[in-house]
Enzyme design. Structure first.
Site, PDB file in Angstrom:
ATOM      1  CE1 TYR A 143      -4.283   0.628  -0.393  1.00 26.03           C
ATOM      2  CE2 TYR A 143      -4.426  -1.388   0.899  1.00 26.03           C
ATOM      3  CZ  TYR A 143      -5.011  -0.457   0.054  1.00 26.03           C
ATOM      4  OH  TYR A 143      -6.301  -0.609  -0.342  1.00 26.03           O
ATOM      5  CD  GLU A 192      -4.665   5.168   0.730  1.00 28.34           C
ATOM      6  OE1 GLU A 192      -4.530   5.729   1.822  1.00 28.34           O
ATOM      7  OE2 GLU A 192      -5.687   4.572   0.381  1.00 28.34           O
ATOM      8  CG  ASP A 223      -7.434  10.715 -24.404  1.00 31.54           C
ATOM      9  OD1 ASP A 223      -6.436   9.968 -24.531  1.00 31.54           O
ATOM     10  OD2 ASP A 223      -8.562  10.292 -24.070  1.00 31.54           O
ATOM     11  CB  THR A 269      -3.716   4.093 -22.057  1.00 30.43           C
ATOM     12  OG1 THR A 269      -3.778   4.158 -23.477  1.00 30.43           O
ATOM     13  CG2 THR A 269      -5.040   4.514 -21.461  1.00 30.43           C
ATOM     14  CE  LYS A 272      -6.310   2.645 -25.899  1.00 26.41           C
ATOM     15  NZ  LYS A 272      -6.393   3.340 -24.590  1.00 26.41           N
ATOM     16  NE  ARG A 295      -5.229  -4.234 -20.274  1.00 21.83           N
ATOM     17  CZ  ARG A 295      -5.757  -3.809 -21.421  1.00 21.83           C
ATOM     18  NH1 ARG A 295      -6.660  -2.852 -21.428  1.00 21.83           N
ATOM     19  NH2 ARG A 295      -5.404  -4.349 -22.564  1.00 21.83           N
TER      20      ARG A 295
HETATM   21  N1  DSN Z   1     -11.023   1.006 -25.526  1.00 24.01           N
HETATM   22  C1  DSN Z   1     -10.063   1.877 -26.133  1.00 24.01           C
HETATM   23  C2  DSN Z   1      -9.999   1.688 -27.601  1.00 24.01           C
HETATM   24  O1  DSN Z   1     -10.143   0.561 -28.042  1.00 24.01           O
HETATM   25  O2  DSN Z   1      -9.774   2.624 -28.339  1.00 24.01           O
HETATM   26  C3  DSN Z   1     -10.265   3.273 -25.771  1.00 24.01           C
HETATM   27  O3  DSN Z   1     -10.326   3.385 -24.394  1.00 24.01           O
END
Ligand code: DSN
Length: 426
Positions: free
Chosen positions: A57, A59, A203, A229, A232, A238
């Site tokens: 933990y 925080e 974003d 994120t 990707k 993730r």
């Molecule tokens: N789920 C993602 C995508 O496939 O683009 C976006 O959050």
């Protein structure tokens, strides 16, 4: 009393889950992944992701934790922050968001009051749920107005975006998309934001890897806050992250914790550090260039086979296929492709007459196949598999393609799918 087992074989402790995991491993190994938001994380990233940092933990932030015992967690998180800042030339980084939605929520908390007006891309034209969809927290908490693409060119219309901004006077403008195949002009977005006195948020979840690899212009010099994120195109674990100017640093940090999250997932934070390290290596730029070249080659090949490519092509890691000329909807197409061993998702196309549950398009991405080692010369073959699947008359024809896909993938043994445990321990 028997002690709880804490060592050894997953197959002995939980054979049911071990078997599910083995099946998923086989699925990933034997199918062509074309989902634009997925990738294969390296063995090093997965090792740290599954590490003992999950036990802790923490925080708070490095040097300012609520719990004791965070010396090494602090070192790992500080490393992730330093590497994220270096990778993107950012003034400040927060690496704790559990995912992209939380990163976006924190960016809104840091820049807006409830009910403020925000201008963002329409979900149905390539935006995201968290860009103001009425059924998402964003659309419920803030007053979103939307821009989209031009009907004739299917690319962003910056004059129209400026006209909407002048009319609606948003406090925040959001740039970024989940299904937009073209370069986004962040400099122009900045100019529009300045014209109306708005902040600019980008974003970059989909294109973070391309930005890190130098094949898409960076939003960082132009935006007040950038969310992304890490799983990707970036090819990490993730999770989510936020970059911002120093001026917003405290607001962003307190929006993430204690604003909306509790204990950070430090195993994910440490794995983000590994991913940023990998992205700082020279070969990562070669990989990202290949992602884009593969995508352009695949789109061009699909076009030659008679499919319609939205906006006529792609500048990044994805393209949209309009299925209308083939007499299929997106659900039917992705079902057929899956049976043939090609994994992708249905997608709305701009001005789509069909509902999202059916959609007129497929979104096709090349980050995964590029990680797997496929190059431009393999894209004709991939395009042919996909086209054959879309026009296949029956299940037998689809299963024949599946056998061909499998045979092709035998040449790409996917070392990144190496199991972390030896077979006998699983
Ligand atoms: N789920 C993602 C995508 O496939 O683009 C976006 O959050």
């Amino acid at each position: 009393m028997t002690a709880v087992r804490s060592d050894g074989a997953l197959a002995q402790i939980d054979p049911e889950l071990a078997s599910i995991l083995a099946d998923e491993e086989e699925r990933q190994r034997s199918s062509l992944a074309l989902i634009a938001s997925e990738n294969y994380a390296s063995v090093a990233v997965r090792q740290v992701s599954g590490s003992i940092f999950t036990n802790k933990y923490a925080e708070g932030y490095p040097g300012k934790r609520y719990y004791a015992g965070n010396q090494w967690v602090d070192s790992a998180e500080a490393l992730a922050i330093e590497r994220a800042k270096r990778l993107f030339s950012a003034e400040h980084a927060n690496v704790q968001p559990h995912a992209g939605s939380q990163a976006n929520m924190a960016a809104y908390f840091a820049t807006l009051n409830i009910g403020d007006t925000v201008l963002a891309m329409e979900l149905a034209q390539g935006g995201h749920l968290t860009h103001g969809a009425s059924f998402n927290f964003s659309g419920k908490l803030y007053r979103f107005v939307h821009y989209g693409v031009r009907r004739d060119t299917e690319v962003l219309d910056y004059d129209e975006i400026e006209a909407i901004a002048r009319r609606e006077k948003p406090k925040l403008i959001v740039a970024g998309a989940t299904a937009y195949p073209r370069i986004i002009d962040f400099e122009r977005f900045r100019a529009i934001a300045d014209t109306v006195g708005a902040r600019l948020m980008v974003d970059m979840a989909h294109i973070a890897g391309l930005v890190a690899g130098g094949v898409h212009p960076s939003p960082v010099p132009h935006a007040d806050v950038v969310t992304f994120t890490t799983h990707k195109t970036l090819r990490g674990p993730r999770g989510g992250a936020i970059l911002c100017r120093q001026e917003l640093a405290r607001k962003v940090d307190s929006a993430v914790f204690p604003g909306l999250q509790g204990g950070p997932l430090e195993h994910a934070v440490a794995a983000k550090a590994v991913a940023f390290h990998e992205a700082l290596q020279p070969e990562y730029r070669v990989y990202q260039r290949q992602v884009v070249s593969n995508c352009q080659a695949l789109a061009a090949h699909m076009g030659r086979l008679g499919a319609r490519i939205v906006s006529g092509g792609t500048d990044n890691h994805l393209f949209l296929l309009d299925l209308t000329p083939l007499g299929l909807d997106g659900q039917q197409a992705s079902d057929k492709a899956e049976l043939a061993g090609l994994i992708l998702n249905k997608n709305l196309i701009p001005f789509d007459p069909l509902p999202p549950t059916r959609a007129s398009g497929l979104r096709v991405g090349t980050a995964c196949v590029t990680t797997r080692g496929l190059g431009e010369s393999d894209m004709a073959q991939v395009g042919e598999f996909l086209f054959r699947a879309l026009v296949a008359p029956d299940e037998e024809a689809l299963l024949a393609i599946r056998a061909d896909v499998r045979a092709m993938l035998d040449d790409f043994p996917a070392p990144f799918l190496t199991p972390l445990m030896p077979a006998e321990a699983r």
